[in-house]
Design a protein around this motif. Structure first.
Motif, PDB file in Angstrom:
ATOM      1  N   ASP A 105       0.728  -0.834  -0.050  1.00  0.00           N
ATOM      2  CA  ASP A 105       0.015  -0.007  -0.112  1.00  0.00           C
ATOM      3  C   ASP A 105       1.190   1.463   0.326  1.00  0.00           C
ATOM      4  OD1 ASP A 105      -2.463  -1.758   0.058  1.00  0.00           O
ATOM      5  OD2 ASP A 105      -1.952  -1.259   2.139  1.00  0.00           O
ATOM      6  N   ALA A 106       2.692   1.300  -0.162  1.00  0.00           N
ATOM      7  CA  ALA A 106       3.374   2.154   0.255  1.00  0.00           C
ATOM      8  C   ALA A 106       2.402   2.999  -0.786  1.00  0.00           C
ATOM      9  CB  ALA A 106       4.868   2.157  -0.476  1.00  0.00           C
ATOM     10  N   GLY A 107       2.558   3.144  -2.081  1.00  0.00           N
ATOM     11  CA  GLY A 107       2.137   3.595  -3.004  1.00  0.00           C
ATOM     12  C   GLY A 107       1.063   4.828  -3.103  1.00  0.00           C
ATOM     13  N   LYS A 108       0.265   3.670  -2.644  1.00  0.00           N
ATOM     14  CA  LYS A 108      -1.466   4.563  -2.142  1.00  0.00           C
ATOM     15  C   LYS A 108      -0.513   5.759  -0.890  1.00  0.00           C
ATOM     16  CE  LYS A 108      -4.184   0.369  -3.075  1.00  0.00           C
ATOM     17  NZ  LYS A 108      -5.382  -0.207  -2.051  1.00  0.00           N
ATOM     18  N   ALA A 109      -0.190   6.093   0.204  1.00  0.00           N
ATOM     19  CA  ALA A 109       0.304   6.630   1.358  1.00  0.00           C
ATOM     20  C   ALA A 109       0.180   8.279   0.681  1.00  0.00           C
ATOM     21  CB  ALA A 109       1.272   6.076   1.826  1.00  0.00           C
ATOM     22  N   ALA A 110       0.649   8.158  -0.088  1.00  0.00           N
ATOM     23  CA  ALA A 110       0.793   9.931  -1.391  1.00  0.00           C
ATOM     24  C   ALA A 110       0.000  10.428  -1.292  1.00  0.00           C
ATOM     25  CB  ALA A 110       2.005  10.117  -2.101  1.00  0.00           C
ATOM     26  N   GLN A 111      -1.243   9.311  -1.749  1.00  0.00           N
ATOM     27  CA  GLN A 111      -2.713  10.090  -2.618  1.00  0.00           C
ATOM     28  C   GLN A 111      -2.971  11.711  -1.868  1.00  0.00           C
ATOM     29  OE1 GLN A 111      -5.586   7.002  -3.283  1.00  0.00           O
ATOM     30  NE2 GLN A 111      -3.666   6.206  -5.164  1.00  0.00           N
ATOM     31  N   PRO A 112      -3.448  11.430  -0.306  1.00  0.00           N
ATOM     32  CA  PRO A 112      -4.322  12.595  -0.019  1.00  0.00           C
ATOM     33  C   PRO A 112      -3.727  13.808   0.210  1.00  0.00           C
ATOM     34  CG  PRO A 112      -4.382  10.590   1.895  1.00  0.00           C
ATOM     35  CD  PRO A 112      -3.108  10.476   0.578  1.00  0.00           C
ATOM     36  N   VAL A 113      -1.920  13.700   0.116  1.00  0.00           N
ATOM     37  CA  VAL A 113      -1.643  14.845  -0.223  1.00  0.00           C
ATOM     38  C   VAL A 113      -1.539  15.519  -1.496  1.00  0.00           C
ATOM     39  CG1 VAL A 113       1.181  15.990   0.523  1.00  0.00           C
ATOM     40  CG2 VAL A 113       0.402  14.258   1.699  1.00  0.00           C
ATOM     41  N   VAL A 114      -1.282  14.250  -2.934  1.00  0.00           N
ATOM     42  CA  VAL A 114      -1.224  14.160  -3.599  1.00  0.00           C
ATOM     43  C   VAL A 114      -2.176  15.459  -3.955  1.00  0.00           C
ATOM     44  CG1 VAL A 114      -1.122  13.798  -6.256  1.00  0.00           C
ATOM     45  CG2 VAL A 114       0.716  13.083  -4.409  1.00  0.00           C
ATOM     46  N   TYR A 115      -3.758  14.785  -3.984  1.00  0.00           N
ATOM     47  CA  TYR A 115      -4.813  15.631  -3.857  1.00  0.00           C
ATOM     48  C   TYR A 115      -4.715  17.090  -3.740  1.00  0.00           C
ATOM     49  CZ  TYR A 115      -6.293  10.757  -5.810  1.00  0.00           C
ATOM     50  OH  TYR A 115      -6.511   9.252  -6.481  1.00  0.00           O
ATOM     51  N   LEU A 116      -4.618  16.672  -1.798  1.00  0.00           N
ATOM     52  CA  LEU A 116      -4.003  18.342  -1.167  1.00  0.00           C
ATOM     53  C   LEU A 116      -3.532  19.469  -2.138  1.00  0.00           C
ATOM     54  CD1 LEU A 116      -5.217  20.194   0.173  1.00  0.00           C
ATOM     55  CD2 LEU A 116      -3.699  19.528   2.437  1.00  0.00           C
ATOM     56  N   ASN A 117      -2.639  18.734  -2.789  1.00  0.00           N
ATOM     57  CA  ASN A 117      -1.591  19.675  -3.448  1.00  0.00           C
ATOM     58  C   ASN A 117      -2.246  19.980  -4.960  1.00  0.00           C
ATOM     59  OD1 ASN A 117       0.486  21.278  -4.143  1.00  0.00           O
ATOM     60  ND2 ASN A 117       1.637  19.801  -5.693  1.00  0.00           N
ATOM     61  N   LEU A 118      -2.824  18.873  -5.566  1.00  0.00           N
ATOM     62  CA  LEU A 118      -4.088  19.675  -6.820  1.00  0.00           C
ATOM     63  C   LEU A 118      -4.436  20.661  -6.702  1.00  0.00           C
ATOM     64  CD1 LEU A 118      -4.179  18.859  -9.997  1.00  0.00           C
ATOM     65  CD2 LEU A 118      -5.376  16.617  -9.261  1.00  0.00           C
ATOM     66  N   LEU A 119      -5.943  20.227  -5.532  1.00  0.00           N
ATOM     67  CA  LEU A 119      -6.706  21.099  -5.063  1.00  0.00           C
ATOM     68  C   LEU A 119      -6.383  22.653  -4.949  1.00  0.00           C
ATOM     69  CD1 LEU A 119      -9.011  22.311  -4.128  1.00  0.00           C
ATOM     70  CD2 LEU A 119      -9.154  20.956  -1.733  1.00  0.00           C
ATOM     71  N   THR A 120      -5.187  22.617  -4.132  1.00  0.00           N
ATOM     72  CA  THR A 120      -4.184  24.518  -3.721  1.00  0.00           C
ATOM     73  C   THR A 120      -3.449  24.834  -5.596  1.00  0.00           C
ATOM     74  OG1 THR A 120      -2.557  23.214  -3.900  1.00  0.00           O
ATOM     75  CG2 THR A 120      -3.963  23.757  -1.273  1.00  0.00           C
ATOM     76  N   PHE A 121      -3.322  24.005  -6.384  1.00  0.00           N
ATOM     77  CA  PHE A 121      -2.641  23.988  -7.273  1.00  0.00           C
ATOM     78  C   PHE A 121      -3.713  24.211  -8.546  1.00  0.00           C
ATOM     79  CE2 PHE A 121      -1.480  22.705 -11.481  1.00  0.00           C
ATOM     80  CZ  PHE A 121      -0.600  23.184 -12.219  1.00  0.00           C
TER      81      PHE A 121
END
Length: 405
Positions: free
Chosen positions: A301-317
């Motif tokens: 599940d390591a690949g899924k770990a960054a998804q919340p942060v990546v989505y938050l970064n995408l939102l602010t972008f």
């Protein structure tokens, strides 16, 4: 503290030795070098782009070479030699200057027509030379000559922002936003996956028996921070070298001179407090990524770990891009103080002159407080997160993580 710096050093060295870091750092410079290389071979040699000036009137020829701004060569002085050089491709062509009767003439010979810019330069010289010849023929008195020399005057008194200012602001915004977005996405994924991979092993029990979870977590964050600073330092040194090259290269010197004001404004916007916002944003997102990495329970599940942060970064972008043409919006004003959003929106306001330095310092202070608070809180529960083995799903583990003390 010594154990913290041991973890910091180990994290830093492992990161900078990885191929992903090397490619991340070198890719912009490789792209620039590739672009310069292609342009160098695609653009004709400067000497072969010159025009030979042929004229039986030495004064007229020297005056043209000195004052016309056309790329010329003085190597060929006869029409025969210039014609032969043109056929060999050593020069772009040749221009024959003459005075026929009372008229100055110029005839260009070459395989291709001159650019509109070169034609305009030649026409300006001919107009000036013809005017001088006309004055000589008219035999005017000094007062009459002086009266004819009076030129009209054109001034601009602008009430609105100039186009160059708008271009500089837009370019600055794009560079900052894309830089922050790419760096945040990269380091968030790397940190979250590294923490998640460690959690899937028994090594954490051994590590926590020799040091506290807080010191280990702080060491991880400090190590990533040093990696980010190293990357920024490389970009800064490399950027200075690229600027020096662009100012002197024949491929970009003209473009640089024509847009020096815009480039200066862009560099000023980048090398300012905006750079500090970018650095702290990466640090904050890295801390949250480490928290998310500690929530997963399996290496798979390591690949899924960054998804919340990546989505938050995408939102602010996305929010920053949506309001790029409306920096005075109340939404932008309010959220420019909110951590996670301030790293995008406060630079937007600063670039457009809609925020003062005091406002920027306040937003920066809130961002620093959030970073310190996050490190203290996550450092306190880090041990419980890393030793937690129950698989409740990412959201369930998140809620349990918040309940740890």
């Amino acid at each position: 503290m010594n154990k913290t710096w041991i973890v910091t050093t180990e994290t830093y060295l492992r990161q900078i030795k990885s191929w992903s870091f090397l490619m991340l750092v070198l890719m912009p410079f490789l792209f620039i070098a590739f672009t310069f290389g292609i342009s160098y071979f695609a653009v004709p040699d400067a000497a072969k782009s010159d025009v030979a000036i042929i004229s039986s009137q030495t004064a007229l020829r020297k005056s043209f070479i000195k004052s016309s701004d056309v790329a010329t060569t003085s190597k060929y002085t006869t029409q025969k030699r210039a014609q032969q050089a043109t056929k060999r491709g050593d020069i772009n062509g040749y221009l024959v200057l003459a005075t026929k009767g009372q008229r100055v003439t110029a005839t260009y010979h070459g395989p291709d027509e001159l650019s509109s810019g070169e034609q305009a330069k030649i026409q300006r010289f001919l107009t000036t030379a013809q005017a001088q010849l006309n004055l000589q023929r008219a035999q005017l008195t000094p007062n009459q000559t002086q009266a004819l020399a009076v030129q009209p005057q054109f001034k601009q008194r602008l009430q609105k922002k100039t186009a160059s200012d708008q271009i500089a602001k837009r370019v600055s915004f794009y560079i900052i936003v894309f830089f922050v977005y790419l760096i945040l996405t990269t380091y968030s994924s790397i940190t979250a996956q590294e923490i998640a991979a460690e959690k899937g092993t028994k090594i954490m029990e051994v590590i926590f028996s020799s040091t506290t979870p807080r010191k280990y977590f702080n060491g991880k964050v400090y190590g990533v921070l040093l990696v980010i600073c190293t990357q920024l330092l490389v970009y800064l040194i490399g950027g200075i070298a690229v600027v020096q090259l662009a100012e002197r290269s024949r491929l970009t010197a003209d473009f640089w001179q024509q847009n020096v004001d815009v480039i200066s404004q862009v560099l000023h916007n980048l090398l300012s407090i905006n750079l500090l916002f970018a650095l702290l944003a990466v640090l904050l997102y890295t801390i949250i990524s480490a928290f998310c990495g500690a929530l997963v329970t399996r290496v798979e599940d390591a690949g899924k770990a960054a998804q919340p942060v990546v989505y938050l970064n995408l939102l602010t972008f996305a929010v920053a891009f949506a309001f790029q043409s409306n920096p005075t919006s109340p939404f932008v004003t309010v959220f420019s103080y909110v951590p996670f959003f301030s790293s995008y929106l406060m630079p937007l306001r600063l670039i457009n002159g809609n925020a003062t330095m005091i406002e920027a310092v306040i937003a920066l202070g809130l961002l620093i407080v959030t970073i310190i608070g996050s490190m203290l809180y996550i450092g306190r529960i880090y041990g419980g997160l890393m030793l937690q083995t129950d698989d409740l799903g990412l959201w369930g583990n998140f809620k349990r993580g918040l309940q740890l003390k």
